[in-house]
Design a protein around this motif. Structure first.
Motif, PDB file in Angstrom:
ATOM      1  N   GLY A 191       1.060  -1.240  -0.099  1.00 50.04           N
ATOM      2  CA  GLY A 191       0.358   0.239  -0.068  1.00 50.04           C
ATOM      3  C   GLY A 191       0.726   1.204   0.010  1.00 50.04           C
ATOM      4  N   ALA A 192       0.189   2.135  -0.542  1.00 48.43           N
ATOM      5  CA  ALA A 192       1.195   3.665  -0.078  1.00 48.43           C
ATOM      6  C   ALA A 192       1.770   4.172   0.939  1.00 48.43           C
ATOM      7  N   ALA A 193       0.596   3.838   1.845  1.00 55.22           N
ATOM      8  CA  ALA A 193       1.155   4.371   3.101  1.00 55.22           C
ATOM      9  C   ALA A 193       2.382   3.849   3.374  1.00 55.22           C
ATOM     10  N   GLN A 194       2.190   2.114   3.402  1.00 53.41           N
ATOM     11  CA  GLN A 194       3.494   1.507   3.842  1.00 53.41           C
ATOM     12  C   GLN A 194       4.639   1.617   2.524  1.00 53.41           C
ATOM     13  N   ALA A 195       4.621   2.100   1.821  1.00 45.48           N
ATOM     14  CA  ALA A 195       5.454   2.705   1.265  1.00 45.48           C
ATOM     15  C   ALA A 195       6.684   3.666   1.436  1.00 45.48           C
TER      16      ALA A 195
END
Ligand code: COA
Length: 671
Positions: free
Chosen positions: A566-570
């Motif tokens: 996910g973008a937040a994790q990335a």
């Protein structure tokens, strides 16, 4: 009328759920009673393929603390075995083409995600939502379809929904655990609606449904107040058949063609005759008034011009005059191909490639990268010369004051797939943009995908072209996309931002990492790895950009892990620089503001100087050409070596071959 259209069409266009449906749908705070649990659950995702929705749930459920494993739906016995091994609290089916075995749904909580509001049932939920958006302007084949006539009385569900319901013996008939409304974008294709609105609503509704799970019970926790449901129900809707979407160029106006194709895009496409061949059409785009006017006098179904991947086709006259549409992608009709002696399976390809010889003989109607403001376009010909409304896969615009100016380059390549032609165009566009006086260049990619790397369908097609081969075409494609990455890496006189408005996969992800900043919204899922495509090594200078961002160890883990991120994790891992906005609609204005701020930042000169110094130091340490040469040496082994894994994986991918097993990196219950 099935649904009350939203009172505010502008809100509908921008993705806000209409107030009445939003109030009726149950989202995250479901107010479940005391029997519900909030402990992390063991979840098994059962899906026909690990598609965009399944990936997004995989990301969101893990981020919510649940333990998630995946089983691809292959056969009942295999599913039963997976359930025994995984022992899940809940089985979630985001994307299935068959029923869940009775032995499973009778014993476990099994939740099915249906892309329609409560009461809607059947295999073509989104197709119907798009087909009924507006009444057909003239009696076309849709209205004439005998088994499901459409008429003004069935028009216009501008709002739709996603329901999470319990599996039972009947399709889409179980108890509703949660649902979420969304507005239908009027010009969306089915696939685009699925990737954005459906995925977003399904994620929220699934998280809401899980709040109702109770230990040891098959029934959901009761709600503090009953789940509101829409007043009008569609009930069972049959499969939309080929006949319902058959395009008759003499009878279908541009509006009808656009609606039929969009309702069937990405699959199965709308059936039509093109240059004497039965085909399926995809990627239909409106022509401008000037382009339509130029089509006056041409016979219905004739092809008038080409632009990028697309052909301009004459269709029936509409209320505003002559009709024409751009068709970007076509596939030879499978039914027709099966009936013929051809051994080459049909592929979805750019129309100009599928009909290469015919396209080459057509006039090209190019439009400038930076198209004029709408006011400058005239029905007499302004749009032919490139009015703002003229469609093309590339588009450039600028905003901001002098010395704080932002260039904004969109590259809407269908499905984010970048073949040689697309890459060459993008390199030219980047070189042109380089000549503009801007401080920041935003690489805005496509609206649905930022990029998915090299065009695997075009490579597969090369295998059937005399004198060419898939291996040679793969190498040419990689060199072409590497050229794009090089343009971005060497753009040292300004700052570059890769703006992920949609997902990015494989080489498309690493293309984004070539920019100075990578920004995305919370709905974006990245697949920053290549190995799923038959152990492909990968290029796009990833051996330079990835370790530079997250370090060698984390880079190795990411590449080997082969999982969606996910973008937040990335952003938390440092793979990308920032993640803001819940979805594309929220992201775009914030993105524009952030790009402007970057362009006008007092320390902009210092940042550019630092960038130039870093690039020069890196080049002295190891030239970019050396990274490229080493990556390509590995890729040559993938393309030309003894191990055919890449060619087999690509063949299976482009022909949508069903999976025979679940890869172990997904099926953690099988490790
Ligand atoms: N080339 C050609 N077509 C591609 C593509 C590519 N690189 N990547 C995706 N597509 C097409 C798919 O064939 C599909 O076509 P459809 O319109 O007929 O349905 C469509 O794009 C959507 O892809 P899908 O796999 O259904 O999307 P998803 O969101 O479920 O999965 C990815 C996204 C990126 C994980 C997956 O598409 C993928 O693995 N793509 C290949 C990436 C790759 O290996 N590129 C080559 C190395 S650089």
């Amino acid at each position: 009328m099935l649904w009350t259209p939203p009172t505010n069409p502008a809100a509908a266009r921008h993705g806000a759920a209409p107030a009445d449906l939003a109030a009726a749908s149950a989202v995250v705070d479901v107010g479940a009673d005391a029997g519900a649990t909030s402990r992390p659950l063991r979840i098994l995702l059962l899906a026909h393929a690990f598609n965009s929705l399944t990936q997004r749930l995989h990301v969101a459920l893990r981020a919510a603390g649940h333990q998630v494993s995946v089983e691809l739906d292959i056969a009942d016995a295999v599913t039963e075995e997976a359930v025994a091994l995984a022992d899940p609290d809940v089985l979630i089916a985001p994307f299935l083409k068959r029923r869940i075995p009775e032995a499973v749904w009778r014993q476990r909580v099994c939740l099915v995600v249906h892309p329609g509001p409560p009461g809607d049932r059947g295999p073509s939920a989104l197709d119907w939502a798009l087909l009924r958006q507006r009444p057909p302007p003239v009696a076309g084949p849709v209205a004439a379809a005998p088994d499901r006539p459409l008429g003004p009385d069935m028009a216009a569900p501008l709002s739709w929904g996603v329901t999470v319901l319990q599996a039972t013996a009947d399709f889409d008939a179980g108890r509703v655990w949660a649902w979420q409304a969304f507005a239908v974008r009027p010009e969306a294709t089915k696939a685009s609606l699925y990737r954005h609105e459906v995925v977003q609503a399904a994620t929220r509704a699934t998280l809401a449904a899980l709040q109702r799970w109770r230990p040891g019970s098959l029934a959901p926790a009761a709600l503090a107040r009953p789940l509101a449901e829409p007043a009008q129900r569609t009930g069972w809707q049959p499969l939309v058949t080929r006949a319902m979407r058959q395009i008759d160029w003499a009878r279908c106006t541009a509006d009808t063609v656009l609606r039929l194709v969009r309702s069937a895009d990405g699959a199965p496409g709308a059936a039509a005759q093109l240059l004497g061949q039965p085909v399926r059409l995809f990627d239909a785009q409106a022509a401008t008034m000037a382009e339509c006017a130029a089509a006056r006098g041409a016979a219905a179904g004739s092809v008038l011009a080409r632009r990028g991947p697309a052909l301009l086709l004459r269709c029936a006259d509409g209320p505003a005059g002559p009709g024409a549409v751009w068709i970007g992608q076509v596939r030879r009709d499978s039914a027709a191909a099966a009936a013929s002696a051809s051994t080459v399976a049909p592929l979805k390809l750019a129309a100009t490639l599928a009909f290469a010889a015919e396209a080459a003989a057509l006039p090209e109607w190019p439009v400038p990268l930076m198209r004029q403001a709408a006011a400058a376009a005239t029905p007499q010909g302004g749009d032919l010369a490139g009015g703002a409304g003229a469609w093309d896969e590339l588009h450039y615009s600028e905003f901001g004051p002098p010395r704080a100016r932002v260039g904004w380059l969109e590259f809407n390549f269908h499905n984010g797939a970048m073949g040689e032609r697309a890459c060459r165009r993008l390199v030219e566009a980047l070189r042109w943009a380089r000549g503009r006086d801007t401080q920041v260049l935003v690489l805005a990619g496509g609206a649905d995908f930022f990029s998915n790397g090299i065009h695997l369908h075009e490579i597969e097609h090369a295998a059937s072209v005399a004198g060419d081969s898939a291996a040679e075409a793969s190498l040419r494609a990689i060199e072409a996309i590497d050229d794009v990455a090089l343009e971005i890496l060497t753009l040292t006189d300004r700052l570059s931002v890769a703006a992920l408005r949609g997902n990015a996969g494989a080489g498309g992800c690493f293309l984004a990492l070539a920019a100075d900043r990578v920004w995305a919204h919370e709905g974006v899922v990245l697949n920053p790895h290549y190995k799923n495509m038959g152990n492909l090594y990968g290029s796009e200078y990833w051996t330079y950009t990835l370790p530079r961002r997250i370090g060698a160890e984390a880079a190795r883990a990411l590449m080997q892990g082969r999982l969606p991120l996910g973008a937040a994790q990335a952003a938390a891992q440092g793979l990308i620089d920032d993640c803001f906005g819940a979805d594309r609609e929220a992201f775009e204005p914030q993105l524009a503001a952030a790009a402007l701020a970057l362009a006008g930042a007092p320390d902009w000169p210092a940042r550019v100087q630092a960038k130039q110094a870093e690039r020069a130091a890196d080049e002295a340490r190891r030239p970019l050409a050396a990274y490229r040469a080493d990556e390509l040496a590995q890729m040559r082994r993938n393309f030309f070596g003894f191990d055919p894994s890449y060619h087999v994986a690509r063949h299976h991918f482009v022909h949508r071959k069903p999976h025979a097993w679940t890869p172990r990196h997904l099926a953690t219950h099988r490790r």
